[in-house]
Enzyme design. Structure first.
Site: not given
Ligand code: ACO
Length: 336
Positions: A118, A263, A293
């Site tokens: 990204c 980004h 994204n």
């Molecule tokens: N819908 C509903 N529930 C979900 C979903 C979903 N889509 N995804 C995860 N959950 C649940 C999980 O199972 C978890 O449930 P549990 O508590 O019962 O176990 C709960 O929601 C919390 O999950 P987390 O993974 O802790 O959620 P978090 O608040 O950390 O958000 C996310 C996850 C959005 C992926 C976040 O960690 C994030 O944005 N990380 C950075 C990602 C990023 O920027 N990536 C791009 C890099 S760019 C590139 O190079 C492609």
């Protein structure tokens, strides 16, 4: 001599998929996706659309600004094509850039891809500016990705995050000053990498480390995997540091910057960085709600939308900041 963006463009595939659409096939909800990411919908490429197709359309959209009604004519002034992508049409070769070069009917020019996830568009702009120093006059710089084709659609932790798009910029070498009063164009770039975090966001199968073998049965396609929490923590740190370092290196304050084009991975990452840096949220141009994204494309698409909004004026200082797989991070500071 200065390196200035003289036109921008973008393209998104026609098929728009909302959070509610996703909630019909996987265990998620519009409320969860919006509150955890800021995403409302994404555009998904058609079966017959690959990254170079999106890139070509974005390039035409930018070239149209230079030669309304005849973008292919304007294309003939390009003497370098640089494409940032993490989802090229083919593994290894040919590059996406060569396919775009051919679609634009260009000959005898350099064309290559940049692989920096990204951060790829920010890396590509800096690479192109460096190469314009030596003889060339005009570069076409593109960020394009079709991550939805390397996404595990049964993994709700990743599939809700991504969309497809391409953005393009035409970068010219001009006679404007690069330094001192009245300076214009790209005035500084930061490029960074932390390969120690490579495994936090990767496409594990399909490369030479772990190739697909003839006859092998895969339980799912060749898809990306991500440690969301680790990437989140890296992103907030790298994003914050890149903004601060760009300002410090130029002896500027955030008040000098009209807009930051970040980004678009997660609205919460932007909010966390804005809090740390004590920057108002509206300093960031955001469109994640519409497109999710789109990896290499988020920054050039946002830059194009911002440039066309009427708010961006010649002489404004703006900043691009990217982070992503690799792990990589990068930023450009430029005077429009
Ligand atoms: N819908 C509903 N529930 C979900 C979903 C979903 N889509 N995804 C995860 N959950 C649940 C999980 O199972 C978890 O449930 P549990 O508590 O019962 O176990 C709960 O929601 C919390 O999950 P987390 O993974 O802790 O959620 P978090 O608040 O950390 O958000 C996310 C996850 C959005 C992926 C976040 O960690 C994030 O944005 N990380 C950075 C990602 C990023 O920027 N990536 C791009 C890099 S760019 C590139 O190079 C492609």
């Amino acid at each position: 001599m200065a390196f200035e963006i003289v036109a921008t463009g973008h393209y998104v595939p026609a098929n728009r998929v909302t959070n509610d659409d996703l909630a019909r096939t996987i265990d998620t909800s519009d409320e969860w996706i919006r509150s955890h990411t800021g995403i409302g919908s994404r555009h998904v490429a058609a079966e017959n659309e690959a990254s170079s197709d999106l890139a070509f359309q974005a390039a035409l959209n930018a070239l149209e600004q230079l030669s309304p009604g005849n973008p292919m004519e304007a294309a003939q002034t390009i003497d370098l094509v640089v494409v940032g992508t993490s989802s090229p049409d083919y593994y290894g070769f040919p590059s996406c850039a060569c396919i775009v070069q051919d679609k634009l009917k260009l000959e005898k020019i350099g064309a290559f891809d940049v692989v920096a996830a990204c951060s790829g568009f920010v890396y590509s702009l800096d690479a192109a500016a460096g190469m314009l120093r030596h003889g060339r006059k005009r570069a076409l710089v593109i960020g394009t990705d079709v991550l939805t084709k390397i996404t595990d659609w049964s993994d709700r932790g990743t599939c809700v995050l991504f969309g497809d798009a391409a953005g393009a910029a035409i970068l010219d070498k001009t006679d404007a000053p690069e330094e001192g009063p009245g300076r214009r164009g790209i005035i500084r770039s930061i490029l960074g990498s932390e390969g120690a975090g490579a495994q936090e966001l990767m496409c594990e199968r399909g490369g030479t480390r772990n190739p697909y073998k003839a006859g092998e049965t895969l339980d799912k396609g060749i898809v990306l995997s991500m440690n969301g929490q680790a990437v989140y923590n890296f992103a907030v740190r790298a994003f914050t540091d890149t903004i601060q370092d760009l300002l410090d290196l130029e002896g500027l304050s955030v008040d000098d910057v009209k807009k930051i084009i970040p980004h678009q991975a997660n609205m919460r990452i932007i909010r966390a960085a804005a809090r740390r840096l004590k920057i108002p949220e509206d300093k960031f141009f955001m469109n994640i709600e519409k497109y999710a994204n789109t990896s290499n494309a988020t920054i050039p698409v946002a830059l194009d939308e911002y440039a066309r909004s009427g708010d961006l004026q010649r002489g404004d200082l703006i900043m691009t900041v990217g982070f992503g797989g690799g792990l990589t991070y990068a930023g450009n500071l430029m005077v429009w």
